[in-house]
Scaffold this active site. Structure first.
Site, PDB file in Angstrom:
ATOM      1  N   ASP A 194     -23.057 -47.440 -12.515  1.00  0.00           N
ATOM      2  CA  ASP A 194     -23.287 -48.823 -12.090  1.00  0.00           C
ATOM      3  C   ASP A 194     -22.108 -49.676 -12.554  1.00  0.00           C
ATOM      4  O   ASP A 194     -22.266 -50.628 -13.299  1.00  0.00           O
ATOM      5  CB  ASP A 194     -24.609 -49.340 -12.675  1.00  0.00           C
ATOM      6  CG  ASP A 194     -24.973 -50.724 -12.163  1.00  0.00           C
ATOM      7  OD1 ASP A 194     -24.337 -51.185 -11.193  1.00  0.00           O
ATOM      8  OD2 ASP A 194     -25.864 -51.360 -12.745  1.00  0.00           O
ATOM      9  N   PHE A 195     -20.902 -49.276 -12.103  1.00  0.00           N
ATOM     10  CA  PHE A 195     -19.690 -50.004 -12.486  1.00  0.00           C
ATOM     11  C   PHE A 195     -19.600 -51.284 -11.652  1.00  0.00           C
ATOM     12  O   PHE A 195     -19.620 -51.231 -10.428  1.00  0.00           O
ATOM     13  CB  PHE A 195     -18.460 -49.148 -12.264  1.00  0.00           C
ATOM     14  CG  PHE A 195     -18.266 -48.059 -13.279  1.00  0.00           C
ATOM     15  CD1 PHE A 195     -19.280 -47.721 -14.173  1.00  0.00           C
ATOM     16  CD2 PHE A 195     -17.066 -47.368 -13.357  1.00  0.00           C
ATOM     17  CE1 PHE A 195     -19.095 -46.719 -15.105  1.00  0.00           C
ATOM     18  CE2 PHE A 195     -16.874 -46.367 -14.285  1.00  0.00           C
ATOM     19  CZ  PHE A 195     -17.887 -46.037 -15.170  1.00  0.00           C
ATOM     20  N   GLU A 196     -19.460 -52.403 -12.315  1.00  0.00           N
ATOM     21  CA  GLU A 196     -19.367 -53.693 -11.640  1.00  0.00           C
ATOM     22  C   GLU A 196     -18.134 -54.444 -12.140  1.00  0.00           C
ATOM     23  O   GLU A 196     -17.346 -53.914 -12.925  1.00  0.00           O
ATOM     24  CB  GLU A 196     -20.647 -54.504 -11.873  1.00  0.00           C
ATOM     25  CG  GLU A 196     -21.907 -53.812 -11.378  1.00  0.00           C
ATOM     26  CD  GLU A 196     -23.179 -54.624 -11.625  1.00  0.00           C
ATOM     27  OE1 GLU A 196     -23.073 -55.819 -11.957  1.00  0.00           O
ATOM     28  OE2 GLU A 196     -24.275 -54.047 -11.495  1.00  0.00           O
ATOM     29  N   GLY A 197     -17.995 -55.680 -11.701  1.00  0.00           N
ATOM     30  CA  GLY A 197     -16.905 -56.529 -12.191  1.00  0.00           C
ATOM     31  C   GLY A 197     -15.548 -55.930 -11.927  1.00  0.00           C
ATOM     32  O   GLY A 197     -15.171 -55.641 -10.799  1.00  0.00           O
ATOM     33  N   GLN A 208     -26.142 -51.973  -4.003  1.00  0.00           N
ATOM     34  CA  GLN A 208     -26.883 -53.188  -4.329  1.00  0.00           C
ATOM     35  C   GLN A 208     -26.765 -54.178  -3.167  1.00  0.00           C
ATOM     36  O   GLN A 208     -25.766 -54.881  -3.043  1.00  0.00           O
ATOM     37  CB  GLN A 208     -26.329 -53.821  -5.605  1.00  0.00           C
ATOM     38  CG  GLN A 208     -26.386 -52.927  -6.827  1.00  0.00           C
ATOM     39  CD  GLN A 208     -25.766 -53.588  -8.044  1.00  0.00           C
ATOM     40  OE1 GLN A 208     -25.831 -54.806  -8.231  1.00  0.00           O
ATOM     41  NE2 GLN A 208     -25.137 -52.791  -8.894  1.00  0.00           N
TER      42      GLN A 208
END
Length: 604
Positions: free
Chosen positions: A389-392, A480
């Site tokens: 769940d890598f974000e940013g 998402q």
């Protein structure tokens, strides 16, 4: 998410164009015979047929204001996008053409590329009412195609265009090529079929159809169709195309994929409910013990494992402290609950990242630390696998990294290597899932990395090389579909959160595949339907983009039954769609299990 904004000022090109045109020999009055052969070559220049014939990054048609007829183009630049609309027309070599159109707005451009001589454009800085723009050009000795375009300027608001025309001698379109022959299937795997066929005289490209839907466009006489389901029969056909159009389809060839042994082989139910459990923190939804999660939840993602620093690769999973979560269970009870869930056929994963957990594997040392530390977490708690769940800013592409099939950016290459190592270590039953945001996946249809000319956000589409490289190991991809800006679908229209349409369009892209950054020769292949779940917020408190249960049902109806579809034209029907993912179990409990009840009512 913000996109990089290009800080250039519009340049006045009128004087340059005038000088260039005066310098071109032969720009004199055309003969009456030549003028008699002139025609308007622009297709749908008045936008009366919507955007038919045009490819737009951010355009739509409106009924007011219009210059004539009942429709006009409205396009709004945003971020690093100048809202260009373009079409390619067939022209004659060594011929003179006049391009004109009516525009309104600030900084509106009209021009032509690929002329073979000097590409031209004209613009206006301010047109509060309809203003005519006109420019001329002469094609080169071998030029047969020219691209017409109109666009605005970054951050200056919407512009309008209408009655665009290209006047000049038309080119003979000839005849479409004959239908291909000799189509045959070669190597067949659990997820792909290799095809080849005989060359067709006069063809410039070929289109591959799978079960009646176009899935690939190639320039040669072979193609490998990927993203297929194991042990499934598919019918393939091929057409040939040239400037005059597309041929009839070839005879069909049927091929059956082999049994799967990769990421889809884990023993999940046919339709699964996936949820994130707040295991390391508390918020307004309250802490929920793992043992109290209802049996409806088939995959439980423990949120979150986070790095000791952004670039260390050293991941730690710290359970919520008693001071923050007074009702938190002991480590022993937590581990016992994991075993109980697994005994009931459920999968419990560690999710890495989240909003605050930036992970950048910039070095091989960080990659190795990631593998080691994640393995420790999995072994300590006896988990079934891993969710990414890598974000940013975790994933971002270097400026020269333009091919999603062959990435070169260290943070991407090292993540792929780390995940393949973990999959190989734990074997075929290891569950690997990913939860990227739309910005990192579907936005890749329009933009990939910084783009050919720079200026785009380097994170655009940055998950695509990871998904592609792990496509045979990936158990589930649940993008998402929330906290997202408008995203262009395969219908070349923008889709926004708030209803079934957004989820249908975004999921259709994953199951159909799409050209990356608009390149028809660089297609992100479709995933198998059993690899895809739809990510939705559980309640209005959980995130932007919540939809009511009725909209969830419409989404599932459309994708699995092709009913209740609304205006978006899907490219298939996928009864094997795996299911739904939500943020989060905690928020669903807070909302009286509304999301879970919707899933249970639909799939039983």
């Amino acid at each position: 998410m913000d996109r990089a904004r290009r800080a250039r000022r519009p340049r006045s090109v009128l004087a340059l164009l005038t000088a260039a045109l005066l310098a071109v020999p032969g720009i004199t009055a055309l003969s009456s015979a030549a003028r008699a052969a002139d025609a308007d070559l622009a297709k749908n220049g008045g936008f009366e047929s919507g955007l038919d014939g045009w490819t737009c990054t951010a355009g739509t048609t409106v009924n007011s204001p219009v210059h004539s007829g009942s429709s006009a183009l409205q396009a709004t630049p945003a971020g690093s996008d100048n809202a260009q609309c373009a079409q390619t027309v067939t022209v004659q070599p060594n011929a003179q053409y006049t391009l004109s159109g009516y525009v309104r707005g600030s900084y509106v451009y009209l021009g032509a590329n690929g002329t073979g001589t000097t590409d031209v454009s004209t613009w206006t800085q301010s047109a509060p009412d309809w203003q005519k723009l006109t420019t001329t050009f002469t094609t080169g000795a071998t030029t047969t195609k020219v691209t017409l375009y109109t666009h605005g300027w970054y951050g200056t608001g919407a512009y309008y265009a209408d009655d665009i025309s290209l006047i000049g001698p038309g080119a003979s379109t000839g005849q479409p090529p004959a239908a291909p022959t000799g189509l045959k299937a070669g190597t067949v795997t659990s997820s792909s079929v290799a095809l080849s066929w005989s060359a067709v005289t006069g063809a410039t490209s070929y289109a591959v159809y799978r079960d009646g839907a176009k899935v690939r466009t190639v320039s040669g006489t072979s193609a490998t169709v990927t993203g297929l389901a194991p042990s499934t029969a598919y019918a393939f056909q091929v057409t040939a195309s040239n400037d005059a159009g597309e041929s009839a389809r070839s005879g069909a060839v049927t091929a059956t994929t082999t049994a799967g042994t990769g990421g889809g082989s884990t023993d999940l139910p046919a339709h699964a409910l996936v949820g994130y459990l707040h295991a390391s923190f508390a918020n307004g939804s309250g802490y929920t013990r793992l043992a109290d999660v209802p049996d409806s939840w088939d995959v439980i993602d423990l949120a979150f494992g986070e790095p000791t620093s952004a670039t260390s690769g050293d991941i730690r999973f710290n359970r919520c402290p008693v001071t923050e979560c007074p009702n938190v269970e002991s480590d022993a009870d937590f581990k016992a609950a994991i075993k109980a869930k697994q005994a009931a056929g459920k999968k419990v994963l560690i999710s890495i990242g989240g909003q605050n957990g930036q992970v950048q594997l910039t070095t091989t040392a960080a990659r190795d630390a990631f593998v080691s530390s994640v393995s420790t977490i999995i072994d300590t708690y006896g988990l079934d696998g891993l969710d990414i769940d890598f974000e940013g800013h975790s994933l971002s592409l270097n400026a020269n990294d333009t091919d999603f099939k062959n990435p070169t950016t260290p943070v991407v290459v090292n993540l792929i290597s780390a995940l393949k190592t973990l999959k190989a270590k734990y074997g075929s039953k290891f569950v690997l899932t990913m939860a990227p945001e739309t910005f990192f996946v579907q936005l890749g249809y329009q933009y990939y990395g910084t783009g050919k000319w720079g200026g785009q956000d380097p994170r655009c589409g940055a998950y695509l090389p990871v998904i592609y490289a792990l496509r045979d190991d990936l158990t589930l991809l649940h993008v998402q579909d929330y906290n997202s800006g408008p995203i262009m679908g395969l219908d070349n229209q923008y889709h926004s959160m708030g209803g079934a349409d957004f989820h249908i369009a975004m999921t259709d892209m994953l199951l159909t595949g799409f050209p990356v950054a608009g390149d028809a020769n660089n297609v992100f292949p479709p995933l198998r339907p059993d690899q895809v779940a739809i990510g939705m917020p559980a309640s209005t408190n959980a995130g932007n983009g919540y939809v009511a249960p009725s909209e969830v049902t419409k989404t599932l109806d459309c994708l699995t039954k092709k009913t209740n579809c609304g205006s978006y034209p899907t490219h298939g029907t996928w009864p094997a769609l795996r299911g739904l993912m939500t943020w989060s179990v905690n928020w669903d409990r807070y909302s009286n299990w509304e999301f879970q009840k919707t899933f249970d009512a639909y799939f039983g």
